[in-house]
Design a protein around this motif. Structure first.
Motif, PDB file in Angstrom:
ATOM      1  N   HIS A  85      33.379  47.727  45.019  1.00 41.69           N
ATOM      2  CA  HIS A  85      34.381  47.655  43.845  1.00 41.69           C
ATOM      3  C   HIS A  85      33.665  45.929  43.992  1.00 41.69           C
ATOM      4  O   HIS A  85      33.832  45.455  44.420  1.00 41.69           O
ATOM      5  CB  HIS A  85      36.078  47.132  43.979  1.00 41.69           C
ATOM      6  N   SER A  86      34.200  45.646  42.169  1.00 41.17           N
ATOM      7  CA  SER A  86      33.649  44.173  41.938  1.00 41.17           C
ATOM      8  C   SER A  86      34.683  43.809  40.851  1.00 41.17           C
ATOM      9  O   SER A  86      36.134  43.963  40.258  1.00 41.17           O
ATOM     10  CB  SER A  86      32.771  44.921  40.605  1.00 41.17           C
ATOM     11  N   PHE A  87      35.677  42.307  41.298  1.00 41.50           N
ATOM     12  CA  PHE A  87      36.298  41.790  40.776  1.00 41.50           C
ATOM     13  C   PHE A  87      36.504  40.927  39.878  1.00 41.50           C
ATOM     14  O   PHE A  87      36.819  41.575  38.824  1.00 41.50           O
ATOM     15  CB  PHE A  87      36.104  40.637  41.764  1.00 41.50           C
ATOM     16  N   LEU A  88      34.734  41.074  38.949  1.00 39.58           N
ATOM     17  CA  LEU A  88      34.356  40.810  37.459  1.00 39.58           C
ATOM     18  C   LEU A  88      34.930  42.529  36.936  1.00 39.58           C
ATOM     19  O   LEU A  88      35.802  42.181  35.597  1.00 39.58           O
ATOM     20  CB  LEU A  88      33.161  41.273  37.463  1.00 39.58           C
ATOM     21  N   SER A  89      33.887  43.263  37.292  1.00 37.38           N
ATOM     22  CA  SER A  89      34.681  44.770  36.752  1.00 37.38           C
ATOM     23  C   SER A  89      36.378  44.145  36.568  1.00 37.38           C
ATOM     24  O   SER A  89      36.876  45.054  35.714  1.00 37.38           O
ATOM     25  CB  SER A  89      34.138  45.684  37.693  1.00 37.38           C
ATOM     26  N   ILE A  90      37.342  44.144  37.299  1.00 40.68           N
ATOM     27  CA  ILE A  90      38.588  44.898  37.945  1.00 40.68           C
ATOM     28  C   ILE A  90      39.417  44.186  37.309  1.00 40.68           C
ATOM     29  O   ILE A  90      39.599  44.288  36.378  1.00 40.68           O
ATOM     30  CB  ILE A  90      38.630  44.407  39.087  1.00 40.68           C
ATOM     31  N   SER A  91      38.660  41.971  36.894  1.00 40.68           N
ATOM     32  CA  SER A  91      39.147  40.929  35.637  1.00 40.68           C
ATOM     33  C   SER A  91      38.844  42.130  34.744  1.00 40.68           C
ATOM     34  O   SER A  91      39.886  41.890  33.708  1.00 40.68           O
ATOM     35  CB  SER A  91      38.968  40.389  35.962  1.00 40.68           C
ATOM     36  N   VAL A  92      38.783  42.493  33.730  1.00 42.25           N
ATOM     37  CA  VAL A  92      37.956  42.715  32.797  1.00 42.25           C
ATOM     38  C   VAL A  92      38.991  44.161  32.573  1.00 42.25           C
ATOM     39  O   VAL A  92      39.800  44.189  31.712  1.00 42.25           O
ATOM     40  CB  VAL A  92      37.013  43.773  32.596  1.00 42.25           C
ATOM     41  N   ALA A  93      39.294  45.367  33.456  1.00 38.68           N
ATOM     42  CA  ALA A  93      39.474  46.309  33.010  1.00 38.68           C
ATOM     43  C   ALA A  93      41.190  46.211  33.526  1.00 38.68           C
ATOM     44  O   ALA A  93      41.732  46.812  32.471  1.00 38.68           O
ATOM     45  CB  ALA A  93      38.917  47.331  34.807  1.00 38.68           C
ATOM     46  N   LEU A  94      41.397  45.008  33.843  1.00 40.31           N
ATOM     47  CA  LEU A  94      43.146  44.628  34.283  1.00 40.31           C
ATOM     48  C   LEU A  94      43.696  43.920  32.437  1.00 40.31           C
ATOM     49  O   LEU A  94      44.557  44.322  32.919  1.00 40.31           O
ATOM     50  CB  LEU A  94      43.541  43.951  35.885  1.00 40.31           C
ATOM     51  N   SER A  95      42.331  42.988  31.829  1.00 40.62           N
ATOM     52  CA  SER A  95      42.978  42.573  31.357  1.00 40.62           C
ATOM     53  C   SER A  95      42.669  43.447  29.661  1.00 40.62           C
ATOM     54  O   SER A  95      43.246  43.188  28.798  1.00 40.62           O
ATOM     55  CB  SER A  95      41.580  41.766  30.849  1.00 40.62           C
ATOM     56  N   LEU A  96      41.939  44.600  29.329  1.00 40.87           N
ATOM     57  CA  LEU A  96      42.381  45.921  28.382  1.00 40.87           C
ATOM     58  C   LEU A  96      42.860  46.566  29.084  1.00 40.87           C
ATOM     59  O   LEU A  96      43.706  46.979  27.986  1.00 40.87           O
ATOM     60  CB  LEU A  96      40.314  46.239  28.970  1.00 40.87           C
ATOM     61  N   LEU A  97      43.834  46.902  30.285  1.00 42.50           N
ATOM     62  CA  LEU A  97      44.787  47.257  30.113  1.00 42.50           C
ATOM     63  C   LEU A  97      46.009  47.395  30.158  1.00 42.50           C
ATOM     64  O   LEU A  97      46.432  47.546  28.527  1.00 42.50           O
ATOM     65  CB  LEU A  97      44.507  48.074  31.632  1.00 42.50           C
ATOM     66  N   ALA A  98      46.318  45.918  30.644  1.00 39.32           N
ATOM     67  CA  ALA A  98      47.723  45.140  30.383  1.00 39.32           C
ATOM     68  C   ALA A  98      47.840  44.896  28.444  1.00 39.32           C
ATOM     69  O   ALA A  98      48.458  44.828  27.529  1.00 39.32           O
ATOM     70  CB  ALA A  98      47.263  43.862  30.895  1.00 39.32           C
ATOM     71  N   LEU A  99      46.479  43.667  28.009  1.00 35.46           N
ATOM     72  CA  LEU A  99      46.473  43.911  26.787  1.00 35.46           C
ATOM     73  C   LEU A  99      47.168  44.829  26.063  1.00 35.46           C
ATOM     74  O   LEU A  99      47.509  44.679  25.030  1.00 35.46           O
ATOM     75  CB  LEU A  99      44.680  43.348  25.854  1.00 35.46           C
ATOM     76  N   ALA A 100      46.200  46.239  26.124  1.00 39.97           N
ATOM     77  CA  ALA A 100      46.318  47.448  25.379  1.00 39.97           C
ATOM     78  C   ALA A 100      47.613  47.760  26.095  1.00 39.97           C
ATOM     79  O   ALA A 100      48.387  48.093  24.502  1.00 39.97           O
ATOM     80  CB  ALA A 100      45.640  48.661  25.767  1.00 39.97           C
ATOM     81  N   ALA A 101      48.403  47.975  26.818  1.00 43.93           N
ATOM     82  CA  ALA A 101      49.824  48.718  26.996  1.00 43.93           C
ATOM     83  C   ALA A 101      50.861  47.789  26.569  1.00 43.93           C
ATOM     84  O   ALA A 101      51.567  48.168  25.708  1.00 43.93           O
ATOM     85  CB  ALA A 101      49.809  48.095  28.895  1.00 43.93           C
ATOM     86  N   ALA A 102      50.478  46.018  27.026  1.00 48.88           N
ATOM     87  CA  ALA A 102      51.254  45.237  25.885  1.00 48.88           C
ATOM     88  C   ALA A 102      51.796  45.808  24.505  1.00 48.88           C
ATOM     89  O   ALA A 102      52.589  45.566  23.466  1.00 48.88           O
ATOM     90  CB  ALA A 102      51.137  43.996  26.611  1.00 48.88           C
ATOM     91  N   SER A 149      48.453  40.623  31.183  1.00 49.12           N
ATOM     92  CA  SER A 149      47.560  40.327  31.733  1.00 49.12           C
ATOM     93  C   SER A 149      47.246  39.444  32.604  1.00 49.12           C
ATOM     94  O   SER A 149      47.417  39.624  33.535  1.00 49.12           O
ATOM     95  CB  SER A 149      46.114  39.470  31.024  1.00 49.12           C
ATOM     96  N   PHE A 150      48.398  38.425  32.572  1.00 53.55           N
ATOM     97  CA  PHE A 150      48.321  37.548  34.105  1.00 53.55           C
ATOM     98  C   PHE A 150      49.356  37.570  35.085  1.00 53.55           C
ATOM     99  O   PHE A 150      49.019  38.265  35.770  1.00 53.55           O
ATOM    100  CB  PHE A 150      48.570  35.455  33.212  1.00 53.55           C
ATOM    101  N   ALA A 151      50.434  38.506  34.468  1.00 56.51           N
ATOM    102  CA  ALA A 151      51.203  38.834  35.782  1.00 56.51           C
ATOM    103  C   ALA A 151      50.247  40.314  35.778  1.00 56.51           C
ATOM    104  O   ALA A 151      50.921  40.147  37.414  1.00 56.51           O
ATOM    105  CB  ALA A 151      52.027  39.629  34.334  1.00 56.51           C
ATOM    106  N   ALA A 152      49.427  40.643  35.422  1.00 59.19           N
ATOM    107  CA  ALA A 152      48.897  42.135  35.751  1.00 59.19           C
ATOM    108  C   ALA A 152      47.954  41.825  37.623  1.00 59.19           C
ATOM    109  O   ALA A 152      48.163  42.391  38.472  1.00 59.19           O
ATOM    110  CB  ALA A 152      48.087  43.267  35.247  1.00 59.19           C
ATOM    111  N   ALA A 153      46.982  40.796  36.591  1.00 63.80           N
ATOM    112  CA  ALA A 153      46.025  39.946  38.160  1.00 63.80           C
ATOM    113  C   ALA A 153      46.574  39.318  38.561  1.00 63.80           C
ATOM    114  O   ALA A 153      46.702  39.455  40.059  1.00 63.80           O
ATOM    115  CB  ALA A 153      45.168  38.751  37.180  1.00 63.80           C
ATOM    116  N   LEU A 154      47.923  39.011  39.493  1.00 62.22           N
ATOM    117  CA  LEU A 154      48.711  37.877  39.918  1.00 62.22           C
ATOM    118  C   LEU A 154      49.380  39.039  40.567  1.00 62.22           C
ATOM    119  O   LEU A 154      49.803  39.390  41.867  1.00 62.22           O
ATOM    120  CB  LEU A 154      49.574  37.337  39.683  1.00 62.22           C
TER     121      LEU A 154
END
Length: 410
Positions: free
Chosen positions: A233-250, A261-266
């Motif tokens: 698993h890659s931190f780069l792919s995780i960071s992008v996926a978390l951002s997209l998921l948090a942005l869309a959900a919000a 996005s910041f809260a999700a990653a933290l």
């Protein structure tokens, strides 16, 4: 469609070229965001004319959404790369900077806007709020890389990173208050709307939703690793996926996607066991090269030179005065109370290297969209351009001066 392909080709070429030259750039007085901005100017209407934003259906909306996505990706990278030990150790200084620091910078920025641009009080408060957050994109270019790791201690780099990561989302609070006052009907209660739609739905719900997403993803990854069903698993792919998921959900629930996005990653960082083997990349560097540079190319293409000329010397005085007063005045007042081992040279560095950048663009474009007043875009874009220039050319010298002022690293 031709214009879209031209922008994509230019952005991709910029990422490749500046990536190949990144070592030399880090040792020079120039910064990567500054060079990307210059490339955009050169390719735009004021340069070679390869790209013309006037031919686009809604150039400002394109830049706004690009800025929103870029900031969300950047704050996610910050939360993922910051050691949890630094998060706990820096709660006091970061908390003070997020509360009193933001209020102080808002007050100073609004006063500068009112005094030098002659804006009405509410307009000055909104413009001041838009340029208050310290930018995670430009800040990351300053505090990441080999030179920064060698010359700046972890406490300083993490303080600036965590603050810039969190205050971009919290900027939503101070931006929406004057914006609601300007846009609501006279018989509507500004404070009640702000408390419900902005504080509860926009911020609190964003934090809760983002944290839930991050915790679930972190726990899921831990389970998958324990069960042996995931190999890499890659931190780069995780960071992008978390951002997209948090942005869309919000967005679906009407909350602030940047803060989510910041809260999700933290929360993901907290939930994930990082003690054993983990295929970790230098997240911030990778994100900077892949996602942050195109927005500066796009900004360079769209810079409103004609509107800047109309602002005249008052606009230049606003941009320079903002950088000289907004942050240094606030840090001078807060410096003695920050604690956490931050020394005088740390507070001096924090006082200067707090750039105005992509987050300010997003809020300014949102303010222009809601009010119809272009002054937010014109003044903020000028402040961002000056900040990218001044903070970019002083970063290398600033790190060297900091290192010389520290006879023993600590």
């Amino acid at each position: 469609m031709h214009q879209l392909h031209a922008v994509l080709a230019l952005s991709a070429a910029t990422v490749i070229a500046l990536g190949l030259l990144s070592g030399g750039i880090k040792r020079s007085p120039l910064s990567v965001p500054l060079l990307a901005l210059v490339i955009g100017v050169a390719a735009g209407p004021t340069g070679l004319g390869w790209v013309n934003p006037e031919a686009w259906s809604d150039a400002h909306q394109i830049l706004k959404q690009a800025a929103r996505f870029t900031v969300a990706i950047s704050v996610t990278g910050i939360a993922l790369r910051t050691p949890l030990g630094d998060v706990r150790a820096l709660l006091r200084p970061v908390g003070l900077l997020l509360v009193f620091g933001m209020l102080g910078m808002w007050a100073v920025s609004a006063l500068v806007s009112w005094w030098l641009l002659g804006l009405a009080p509410l307009v000055a408060l909104l413009l001041g709020a838009a340029v208050t957050p310290t930018d995670p994109v430009v800040a990351s270019a300053i505090v990441t890389g080999k030179a920064a790791e060698e010359k700046l201690p972890s406490r300083l780099r993490s303080t600036l990173s965590l603050e810039s990561g969190a205050n971009d989302g919290l900027g939503y609070l101070i931006v929406l208050l004057p914006l609601l006052a300007l846009t609501l009907a006279p018989d509507e209660y500004v404070l009640s709307h702000w408390l419900v739609s902005t504080l509860l739905v926009g911020v609190v719900l964003a934090v809760v939703l983002g944290a839930a997403i991050g915790l679930v993803c972190g726990w899921a990854l831990r389970w998958a690793r324990a069960a042996g069903v995931v190999e890499y698993h890659s931190f780069l792919s995780i960071s992008v996926a978390l951002s997209l998921l948090a942005l869309a959900a919000a967005s679906l629930v009407g909350s602030d996607g940047i803060l989510a996005s910041f809260a999700a990653a933290l929360a993901f960082n907290i939930a994930l066991d990082r003690s054993d083997d983990f295929a970790e990349e230098n997240v911030q560097e990778a994100i900077s090269k892949l996602f942050n540079l195109p927005v500066f190319v796009l900004l360079g293409i769209m810079l409103p030179w004609g509107a800047w000329m109309q602002l005249g010397w008052a606009g230049v005085a606003f941009a320079v005065g903002l950088l000289l007063l907004r942050r240094p005045v606030t840090i001078a007042a807060l410096g003695p109370f920050l604690g956490a081992g931050l020394r005088m040279r740390d507070t001096v560095f924090l006082a200067w290297f707090a750039p105005v950048g992509v987050a300010a663009l997003y809020y300014a474009l949102h303010a222009m969209e809601q009010t119809g007043n272009p002054v937010y875009w014109h003044a903020t874009s000028l402040a961002v351009a000056v900040s990218v220039l001044l903070h970019g050319v002083t970063a290398t010298a600033g790190m060297a001066l900091y290192d010389r002022a520290a006879p023993s690293r600590g």
